[in-house]
Design an enzyme around this catalytic site. Structure first.
Site, PDB file in Angstrom:
ATOM      1  N   GLU A 170      35.569  43.440  30.065  1.00 24.19           N
ATOM      2  CA  GLU A 170      36.072  44.791  30.338  1.00 24.19           C
ATOM      3  C   GLU A 170      34.867  45.711  30.265  1.00 24.19           C
ATOM      4  O   GLU A 170      34.388  46.054  29.188  1.00 24.19           O
ATOM      5  CB  GLU A 170      37.139  45.187  29.326  1.00 24.19           C
ATOM      6  CG  GLU A 170      38.402  44.342  29.370  1.00 24.19           C
ATOM      7  CD  GLU A 170      39.350  44.752  30.499  1.00 24.19           C
ATOM      8  OE1 GLU A 170      38.934  45.536  31.386  1.00 24.19           O
ATOM      9  OE2 GLU A 170      40.505  44.293  30.482  1.00 24.19           O
ATOM     10  N   HIS A 230      41.661  41.914  40.420  1.00 26.17           N
ATOM     11  CA  HIS A 230      42.584  42.642  41.295  1.00 26.17           C
ATOM     12  C   HIS A 230      42.128  42.544  42.755  1.00 26.17           C
ATOM     13  O   HIS A 230      41.522  41.572  43.150  1.00 26.17           O
ATOM     14  CB  HIS A 230      42.737  44.083  40.805  1.00 26.17           C
ATOM     15  CG  HIS A 230      43.076  44.156  39.360  1.00 26.17           C
ATOM     16  ND1 HIS A 230      44.341  43.917  38.887  1.00 26.17           N
ATOM     17  CD2 HIS A 230      42.288  44.374  38.269  1.00 26.17           C
ATOM     18  CE1 HIS A 230      44.342  44.012  37.563  1.00 26.17           C
ATOM     19  NE2 HIS A 230      43.104  44.274  37.167  1.00 26.17           N
ATOM     20  N   HIS A 247      36.276  43.243  34.996  1.00 27.50           N
ATOM     21  CA  HIS A 247      37.321  44.262  35.105  1.00 27.50           C
ATOM     22  C   HIS A 247      36.813  45.609  34.614  1.00 27.50           C
ATOM     23  O   HIS A 247      35.803  45.700  33.924  1.00 27.50           O
ATOM     24  CB  HIS A 247      38.541  43.874  34.264  1.00 27.50           C
ATOM     25  CG  HIS A 247      39.308  42.720  34.813  1.00 27.50           C
ATOM     26  ND1 HIS A 247      40.469  42.881  35.531  1.00 27.50           N
ATOM     27  CD2 HIS A 247      39.071  41.384  34.753  1.00 27.50           C
ATOM     28  CE1 HIS A 247      40.920  41.690  35.897  1.00 27.50           C
ATOM     29  NE2 HIS A 247      40.086  40.769  35.438  1.00 27.50           N
TER      30      HIS A 247
END
Length: 503
Positions: free
Chosen positions: A467, A336, A404
């Site tokens: 993650e 992001h 992430h």
């Protein structure tokens, strides 16, 4: 927000002009991708509540046929009322049975055969007693948002987003093969859709703030980026000089300030301006748009301010530097960035902030071991998924690691733990990183899994996506606010990469 004050005919005209331009000048990358419709019984778009419904995220679940059921629905789904969703996959290891998408890595909008994922961001917004899925423009802020579906009412918990006529979900095709990326897609030009009136007039929508709730108290997450002082605020009636913007902020005066602001602008977030804790509501080039959101905040009895700001960080394409011959190259990809915060968790933790903090520490550890490390971004800028993958390919990297923060829902703080994903050649790298992080921390093990994330499918070297814990989990969120714990996650990732490389 400026669109809320526009007359409907102006909105329709603007939509026609904007999308006529899109039709006339298709994006080059759209020619590479196709789409494959998904059986509507096998996928569901969900409004996932955050902080007891203070705002909502989009989550998409996909059922693998003839496997354990991923969700249950309660309601008619005929547009006459809301449909409650029970996401059953939260209660079992859903590998091989379900697929879950919680941010822009997994879904985007596509219209008339063209990918609009760079120009539009999918978001769920409250509109009176309803939740509406919009594709909101990220570059041309004067363009109208696109309504895709709505929940047709609000209740507590997860709600199904019932797609408007003509909208469907489809898999992205790359070189004729389906990927794990899901499109919210409409085959007709949107000017036709608006002209037919299938989307309610945004100019008639109003916002009803939900009851304020008290967010969890937070301490700041360690981050390499520093806040710079803002320029002197412009006079209310002035125009900004070339390159300057208007920033709309609300000073934080109570624990409910952020929730109150998000009831008006769901994408607002906490930050610091000149040493003061504030909620940033928006950054605008045009004073008129800043004035409109300012007036809406003041009408809600919020102490809004307009201050001057420099131009924001915009979409960036990383450039491959000169790499010494014989170097071992690792590309780190903090997820992001910029206008895309990724998932938002307890106390306002953002995916982009967690990812950059961890990736920067991994970079330092790998460089100390003699590895050449390239970052797809090292500051808070937006980088397109394709640019990230092609950057790694052009660098001929030996490994690609995308980092992430995970998320599911604020109502499930019990969901915590590490997940690591690979697509094809990245399995050994994924298992090395996963095992190393678990050895270096006390994180829960949620497994190593395969996934068709864009950056995994479209990179040519062993690639993984880590993650690093759940922003919405009570245990993991507390971990992300502890600098020593964050360093242990990062050091585990670095050691796993070095083990894989034989260092």
């Amino acid at each position: 927000m400026a669109l809320l004050s526009r007359p409907l005919n102006t909105l329709m005209t603007t939509a026609a002009i904007v999308l006529a331009g899109i039709t006339a000048a298709p994006m080059a990358r759209a020619q590479e991708f196709g789409q494959q419709p998904i059986d509507p019984n096998l996928a569901v778009a969900i409004a996932s509540p955050v902080r007891d419904g203070a705002f909502y995220n989009l989550m998409i679940l996909e059922q693998i046929p003839n496997r354990q059921q991923c969700w249950q629905e309660q309601g008619q789904g005929d547009g006459n009322g809301p449909v409650a969703i029970d996401p059953l996959l939260l209660n079992f290891d859903f590998t091989g049975a379900c697929d879950r998408k919680t941010d822009g890595n997994g879904y985007s909008v596509r219209v008339n055969g063209q990918d609009l994922g760079v120009q539009y961001r999918l978001e769920v917004s409250a509109r009176q007693n309803d939740l509406v899925l919009f594709a909101r423009p990220t570059r041309d802020r004067s363009a109208p948002p696109i309504e895709i579906g709505r929940t047709h009412g609000r209740t507590n918990g997860f709600l199904k987003i019932q797609l408007n006529p003509g909208w469907q979900m489809a898999h992205r095709l790359y070189n004729g093969q389906p990927t794990g990326h899901i499109y919210l897609t409409h085959d007709a030009p949107l000017d036709v859709r608006y002209a037919e009136g299938t989307a309610p007039a945004l100019s008639q929508a109003t916002t009803t703030p939900p009851p304020p709730s008290t967010p969890a108290q937070t301490s700041p997450l360690p981050t390499p980026a520093q806040t710079s002082p803002l320029p002197t605020p412009p006079p209310p009636s002035s125009t900004t000089p070339s390159g300057n913007y208007y920033r709309v902020i609300v000073p934080i005066t109570s624990g409910s300030t952020l929730d109150q602001v998000r009831a008006i602008e769901p994408q607002a977030f906490r930050t610091t301006v000149n040493g003061q804790s504030v909620v940033q509501v928006g950054l605008f080039r045009e004073q008129q748009r800043a004035d409109e959101i300012y007036n809406a905040l003041v009408a809600a009895n919020l102490p809004a301010k307009i201050v001057g700001a420099s131009a924001p960080a915009v979409a960036s394409t990383p450039v491959v530097p000169t790499i010494p011959q014989g170097s071992v190259v690792v590309v780190l990809d903090p997820g992001h960035g910029g206008q895309d915060p990724g998932a938002v968790g307890i106390g306002g933790l953002t995916d982009k902030q967690v990812a950059l903090t961890i990736a920067t520490r991994v970079q330092q550890q790998l460089q100390a071991a003699g590895i050449t490390v390239l970052m797809t971004r090292s500051t808070d800028v937006f980088v397109d998924l394709d640019a990230r993958a092609q950057f790694a390919n052009r660098a001929h990297a030996d490994a690609f690691v995308s980092i992430h923060g995970n998320a599911i829902n604020m109502s499930r703080p019990d969901i915590n733990g590490l997940e690591t994903y690979y697509y094809s050649s990245g399995e050994r790298l994924a298992r090395s990183i996963h095992a190393s992080v678990l050895r270096n921390t006390d994180m829960s093990d949620r497994g190593v899994r395969t996934a068709r994330y864009y950056v995994l499918v479209n990179t040519t070297m062993p690639s993984v996506l880590v993650e690093t814990g759940f922003l919405t989990g009570s245990v993991d969120a507390a971990r992300f606010r502890d600098p020593a714990a964050v360093n242990r996650i990062a050091d585990g990732i670095a050691r796993g990469i070095l083990n894989y490389l034989g260092r």
